[in-house]
Design a protein around this motif. Structure first.
Motif, PDB file in Angstrom:
ATOM      1  N   LEU A  20     -17.175  22.886 -49.693  1.00 42.99           N
ATOM      2  CA  LEU A  20     -17.999  22.378 -48.595  1.00 42.99           C
ATOM      3  C   LEU A  20     -18.199  20.870 -48.701  1.00 42.99           C
ATOM      4  O   LEU A  20     -18.144  20.149 -47.682  1.00 42.99           O
ATOM      5  N   LEU A  21     -18.447  20.386 -49.927  1.00 44.60           N
ATOM      6  CA  LEU A  21     -18.600  18.936 -50.105  1.00 44.60           C
ATOM      7  C   LEU A  21     -17.320  18.193 -49.776  1.00 44.60           C
ATOM      8  O   LEU A  21     -17.357  17.091 -49.197  1.00 44.60           O
ATOM      9  N   LEU A  22     -16.180  18.765 -50.142  1.00 45.38           N
ATOM     10  CA  LEU A  22     -14.903  18.119 -49.835  1.00 45.38           C
ATOM     11  C   LEU A  22     -14.688  18.013 -48.330  1.00 45.38           C
ATOM     12  O   LEU A  22     -14.274  16.963 -47.811  1.00 45.38           O
ATOM     13  N   VAL A  23     -14.986  19.103 -47.617  1.00 44.62           N
ATOM     14  CA  VAL A  23     -14.841  19.072 -46.157  1.00 44.62           C
ATOM     15  C   VAL A  23     -15.794  18.053 -45.546  1.00 44.62           C
ATOM     16  O   VAL A  23     -15.419  17.255 -44.671  1.00 44.62           O
ATOM     17  N   PHE A  24     -17.057  18.055 -46.010  1.00 41.35           N
ATOM     18  CA  PHE A  24     -18.033  17.105 -45.468  1.00 41.35           C
ATOM     19  C   PHE A  24     -17.644  15.666 -45.777  1.00 41.35           C
ATOM     20  O   PHE A  24     -17.696  14.795 -44.898  1.00 41.35           O
ATOM     21  N   ALA A  25     -17.263  15.399 -47.044  1.00 40.69           N
ATOM     22  CA  ALA A  25     -16.908  14.027 -47.432  1.00 40.69           C
ATOM     23  C   ALA A  25     -15.685  13.539 -46.669  1.00 40.69           C
ATOM     24  O   ALA A  25     -15.632  12.370 -46.252  1.00 40.69           O
ATOM     25  N   THR A  26     -14.698  14.424 -46.472  1.00 42.56           N
ATOM     26  CA  THR A  26     -13.496  14.017 -45.718  1.00 42.56           C
ATOM     27  C   THR A  26     -13.851  13.688 -44.275  1.00 42.56           C
ATOM     28  O   THR A  26     -13.427  12.651 -43.736  1.00 42.56           O
ATOM     29  N   GLY A  27     -14.637  14.547 -43.633  1.00 41.93           N
ATOM     30  CA  GLY A  27     -15.042  14.272 -42.252  1.00 41.93           C
ATOM     31  C   GLY A  27     -15.882  13.024 -42.147  1.00 41.93           C
ATOM     32  O   GLY A  27     -15.690  12.206 -41.222  1.00 41.93           O
ATOM     33  N   PHE A  28     -16.824  12.837 -43.079  1.00 37.87           N
ATOM     34  CA  PHE A  28     -17.678  11.645 -43.046  1.00 37.87           C
ATOM     35  C   PHE A  28     -16.854  10.388 -43.289  1.00 37.87           C
ATOM     36  O   PHE A  28     -17.103   9.337 -42.645  1.00 37.87           O
ATOM     37  N   TYR A  29     -15.874  10.460 -44.187  1.00 37.13           N
ATOM     38  CA  TYR A  29     -15.014   9.296 -44.464  1.00 37.13           C
ATOM     39  C   TYR A  29     -14.256   8.865 -43.214  1.00 37.13           C
ATOM     40  O   TYR A  29     -14.254   7.674 -42.851  1.00 37.13           O
ATOM     41  N   PHE A  30     -13.598   9.817 -42.552  1.00 34.06           N
ATOM     42  CA  PHE A  30     -12.829   9.451 -41.357  1.00 34.06           C
ATOM     43  C   PHE A  30     -13.740   8.990 -40.223  1.00 34.06           C
ATOM     44  O   PHE A  30     -13.368   8.108 -39.435  1.00 34.06           O
ATOM     45  N   TYR A  31     -14.937   9.560 -40.132  1.00 36.58           N
ATOM     46  CA  TYR A  31     -15.874   9.117 -39.093  1.00 36.58           C
ATOM     47  C   TYR A  31     -16.278   7.666 -39.314  1.00 36.58           C
ATOM     48  O   TYR A  31     -16.241   6.846 -38.379  1.00 36.58           O
ATOM     49  N   VAL A  32     -16.661   7.314 -40.547  1.00 43.17           N
ATOM     50  CA  VAL A  32     -17.065   5.936 -40.845  1.00 43.17           C
ATOM     51  C   VAL A  32     -15.886   4.984 -40.683  1.00 43.17           C
ATOM     52  O   VAL A  32     -16.024   3.881 -40.119  1.00 43.17           O
ATOM     53  N   ARG A  33     -14.716   5.391 -41.140  1.00 46.42           N
ATOM     54  CA  ARG A  33     -13.536   4.525 -41.032  1.00 46.42           C
ATOM     55  C   ARG A  33     -13.195   4.247 -39.577  1.00 46.42           C
ATOM     56  O   ARG A  33     -12.962   3.086 -39.192  1.00 46.42           O
ATOM     57  N   ASN A  34     -13.150   5.294 -38.765  1.00 50.14           N
ATOM     58  CA  ASN A  34     -12.822   5.089 -37.345  1.00 50.14           C
ATOM     59  C   ASN A  34     -13.905   4.282 -36.645  1.00 50.14           C
ATOM     60  O   ASN A  34     -13.606   3.490 -35.730  1.00 50.14           O
ATOM     61  N   THR A  35     -15.157   4.465 -37.058  1.00 46.02           N
ATOM     62  CA  THR A  35     -16.237   3.680 -36.458  1.00 46.02           C
ATOM     63  C   THR A  35     -16.085   2.201 -36.772  1.00 46.02           C
ATOM     64  O   THR A  35     -16.252   1.336 -35.882  1.00 46.02           O
ATOM     65  N   LEU A  36     -15.756   1.872 -38.024  1.00 46.59           N
ATOM     66  CA  LEU A  36     -15.540   0.464 -38.386  1.00 46.59           C
ATOM     67  C   LEU A  36     -14.366  -0.137 -37.629  1.00 46.59           C
ATOM     68  O   LEU A  36     -14.433  -1.290 -37.145  1.00 46.59           O
ATOM     69  N   ILE A  37     -13.288   0.621 -37.515  1.00 48.19           N
ATOM     70  CA  ILE A  37     -12.115   0.109 -36.788  1.00 48.19           C
ATOM     71  C   ILE A  37     -12.447  -0.113 -35.315  1.00 48.19           C
ATOM     72  O   ILE A  37     -12.069  -1.125 -34.709  1.00 48.19           O
ATOM     73  N   ASP A  38     -13.178   0.853 -34.715  1.00 50.15           N
ATOM     74  CA  ASP A  38     -13.551   0.695 -33.302  1.00 50.15           C
ATOM     75  C   ASP A  38     -14.437  -0.520 -33.101  1.00 50.15           C
ATOM     76  O   ASP A  38     -14.297  -1.242 -32.087  1.00 50.15           O
ATOM     77  N   ARG A  39     -15.347  -0.780 -34.028  1.00 51.89           N
ATOM     78  CA  ARG A  39     -16.210  -1.956 -33.889  1.00 51.89           C
ATOM     79  C   ARG A  39     -15.420  -3.253 -33.977  1.00 51.89           C
ATOM     80  O   ARG A  39     -15.652  -4.203 -33.219  1.00 51.89           O
ATOM     81  N   HIS A  90     -15.042 -14.747 -39.043  1.00 52.20           N
ATOM     82  CA  HIS A  90     -13.753 -14.561 -39.719  1.00 52.20           C
ATOM     83  C   HIS A  90     -12.666 -14.147 -38.716  1.00 52.20           C
ATOM     84  O   HIS A  90     -11.797 -13.335 -39.035  1.00 52.20           O
ATOM     85  N   ILE A  91     -12.723 -14.728 -37.535  1.00 50.81           N
ATOM     86  CA  ILE A  91     -11.744 -14.411 -36.497  1.00 50.81           C
ATOM     87  C   ILE A  91     -10.854 -15.620 -36.288  1.00 50.81           C
ATOM     88  O   ILE A  91     -11.331 -16.756 -36.201  1.00 50.81           O
ATOM     89  N   ASP A  92      -9.542 -15.397 -36.192  1.00 50.29           N
ATOM     90  CA  ASP A  92      -8.563 -16.456 -35.965  1.00 50.29           C
ATOM     91  C   ASP A  92      -7.903 -16.250 -34.616  1.00 50.29           C
ATOM     92  O   ASP A  92      -7.627 -15.127 -34.190  1.00 50.29           O
ATOM     93  N   LEU A 138      -4.142  -7.691 -41.572  1.00 47.17           N
ATOM     94  CA  LEU A 138      -4.965  -8.186 -40.475  1.00 47.17           C
ATOM     95  C   LEU A 138      -5.037  -7.133 -39.383  1.00 47.17           C
ATOM     96  O   LEU A 138      -4.092  -6.372 -39.175  1.00 47.17           O
ATOM     97  N   ARG A 139      -6.155  -7.117 -38.713  1.00 42.06           N
ATOM     98  CA  ARG A 139      -6.292  -6.313 -37.499  1.00 42.06           C
ATOM     99  C   ARG A 139      -6.168  -7.267 -36.317  1.00 42.06           C
ATOM    100  O   ARG A 139      -6.906  -8.252 -36.222  1.00 42.06           O
ATOM    101  N   GLN A 140      -5.230  -7.002 -35.392  1.00 44.80           N
ATOM    102  CA  GLN A 140      -4.906  -7.948 -34.323  1.00 44.80           C
ATOM    103  C   GLN A 140      -4.967  -7.290 -32.949  1.00 44.80           C
ATOM    104  O   GLN A 140      -4.694  -6.094 -32.796  1.00 44.80           O
ATOM    105  N   VAL A 141      -5.358  -8.125 -31.977  1.00 44.62           N
ATOM    106  CA  VAL A 141      -5.295  -7.751 -30.567  1.00 44.62           C
ATOM    107  C   VAL A 141      -4.571  -8.893 -29.846  1.00 44.62           C
ATOM    108  O   VAL A 141      -4.930 -10.065 -30.006  1.00 44.62           O
ATOM    109  N   GLU A 163     -12.410  -6.363 -44.070  1.00 45.61           N
ATOM    110  CA  GLU A 163     -13.715  -6.025 -43.512  1.00 45.61           C
ATOM    111  C   GLU A 163     -13.845  -4.516 -43.302  1.00 45.61           C
ATOM    112  O   GLU A 163     -14.951  -3.991 -43.176  1.00 45.61           O
ATOM    113  N   VAL A 164     -12.691  -3.828 -43.246  1.00 46.21           N
ATOM    114  CA  VAL A 164     -12.705  -2.368 -43.170  1.00 46.21           C
ATOM    115  C   VAL A 164     -12.514  -1.755 -44.557  1.00 46.21           C
ATOM    116  O   VAL A 164     -13.228  -0.830 -44.948  1.00 46.21           O
ATOM    117  N   THR A 165     -11.544  -2.248 -45.321  1.00 48.41           N
ATOM    118  CA  THR A 165     -11.224  -1.639 -46.612  1.00 48.41           C
ATOM    119  C   THR A 165     -12.342  -1.802 -47.636  1.00 48.41           C
ATOM    120  O   THR A 165     -12.579  -0.902 -48.444  1.00 48.41           O
TER     121      THR A 165
END
Length: 447
Positions: A20-39, A90-92, A138-141, A163-165
């Motif tokens: 259960l902890l593995l499932v929760f930690a995996t879901g929480f990890y991807f949620y936080v990671r995707n949230t940081l990338i979206d921001r 920190h944006i170029d 780098l993350r680029q647009v 800033e994400v890693t």
């Protein structure tokens, strides 16, 4: 038994919690990671929109063709205030011509990364850049700036990927630490709860063992009295034949019941640990000779060949001794030989072999009892040491006095002497019982 069950319950508690902890930690990890990338992507897109609105576009009158007027971006006027605005985040920024040539950048060194017009954001890997001692991401647009059908150029906005890693790595460490501490707590709590859950079972089992021991002990005297009275009645000279036959049946059944009570009392005491051990140095060869002599008369009446082979070697020098209880060991090998005699057809052979072996790098004495009897089916072998278990009703054809406790007692005695018992058998081909007991230390201490 109870400790093993308790341990298994605690392991199951911990294993389920770990999943259960593995499932929760995996879901929480991807949620936080995707949230940081979206921001970060939202920030980059916002910067693109702001810079795109502040571009100073000038017409090129010398390139007017008909009613179409070409335009260009005034780079100096458009980006003179952009440098200070993006440094804090920190944006170029990079501005490229319609042909992809770099015209302006907040970076002091070009990235040498091809242009990919992508407002969704992408992660690129910068290799061998002089600004950094190591490679980085780098993350680029990238936005293509157009007026009508004319492409004025390309605006590329970059943000450091660390800033994400960096927070993600910290999050992974926190999740590992938190999950580890949680599992330790769950294991401790699971061990405590399993102990509480097993306590009623332990008490019930203890009362059952005590009842068995008490009942067996109380039955011994009445059975002995009945057997004595029957034997006295059988000795009467004027007894009628029918009464004599009935008394013989009673005497036989009483003897069988007495053996059953003795077996139950032994197992009950063995389970409760109240058996008084008489530990002495036992010469196993002499004990086997004595047991075989007791069984030899029965074997001869059934036309069976019973033999003992002692495999001597320079390591043993004729000394086959173990540290144990003489009576228990005699009962062990008596049960094994009795089984062989009971289940071996007339004309069969029973061989007993004693030799010195090695178990877990320690010297051990090995006794092998082999017969040419009816054997045991493969389905019955895993249960052969269970109490009151009978592999096949047909196996009782010769002795109806068996209680199904002989091998259970044999196993209890072997384990009590820190030994091991193993049975190999094939139907209609015979059975081999191998008993391994630790050799007495005096054997190994000889020069």
């Amino acid at each position: 038994m109870f400790q093993t069950t308790r341990r298994r319950l605690a392991i199951w508690y911990t294993a389920v919690t770990a999943v259960l902890l593995l499932v929760f930690a995996t879901g929480f990890y991807f949620y936080v990671r995707n949230t940081l990338i979206d921001r970060i992507d939202d920030t980059l897109n916002h910067v693109v929109e702001v810079v795109e609105r502040t571009l100073v576009i000038e017409p090129l009158t010398s390139h007017t063709i008909g009613y179409t007027t070409k335009s260009q971006v005034n780079i100096q006027a458009s980006f003179r205030d952009s440098t200070d605005a993006v440094e804090d985040d920190h944006i170029d920024l990079e501005w490229f011509s319609p042909t992809g040539k770099l015209l302006w950048s907040t970076l002091s060194e070009p990235l040498n990364i091809p242009i990919h017009a992508n407002r969704m954001g992408e992660t690129v890997w910068v290799v061998n850049n002089k600004l950094q001692s190591e490679n980085y991401s780098l993350r680029q647009v990238t936005q293509r700036v157009e007026i009508g059908r004319q492409v004025l150029g390309y605006l590329r906005v970059s943000h450091p990927w660390f800033e994400v890693t960096k927070p993600i790595r910290q999050l992974i460490l926190d999740l590992i630490l938190g999950a580890s501490l949680t599992l330790i707590c769950v294991a401790a709590i699971g061990w405590l709860l399993s102990g509480l859950a097993m306590e009623p079972v332990r008490e019930s089992y203890g009362r059952l063992k005590q009842f068995t021991a008490d009942a067996s002990h109380e039955l011994r005297n009445p059975i002995a009295t009945i057997q004595t009275n029957v034997q006295v009645a059988l000795a009467e000279p004027d007894i009628e034949p029918q009464q004599y036959q009935q008394l013989q049946v009673i005497e036989r059944l009483t003897r069988r019941l007495g053996r059953l009570v003795d077996d139950l009392l032994f197992l009950a005491r063995q389970d409760s640990g109240i058996v008084q051990q008489q530990w002495i140095v036992v010469p196993l060869d002499a004990l086997l000779i004595e047991v075989i002599e007791e069984q030899l008369a029965i074997a001869k009446t059934q036309n069976l060949s019973l033999s003992l082979e002692i495999v001597d070697s320079p390591n043993t020098e004729g000394n086959f001794t173990v540290l144990g209880d003489w009576d228990q060991l005699a009962r062990l090998f008596t049960n094994l030989l009795s089984n062989s005699v009971q289940y071996t057809p007339s004309g069969g052979e029973i061989q007993v072999e004693l030799q010195l072996g090695v178990k877990m790098l320690n010297p051990a004495l090995q006794v092998k009892v082999t017969d040419t009897g009816i054997g045991i089916s493969p389905e019955a072998l895993p249960h052969i040491f269970d109490r009151f278990y009978r592999a096949d009703p047909a196996r009782t054809h010769r002795s109806a006095a068996g209680s199904g406790l002989g091998l259970a007692i044999a196993k209890a005695i072997v384990e009590n002497h820190r030994g091991h018992i193993h049975i190999d058998s094939q139907v209609d081909r015979g059975t081999a019982v191998i008993v391994t007991l630790p050799a007495h230390k005096s054997e190994t201490s000889r020069p």
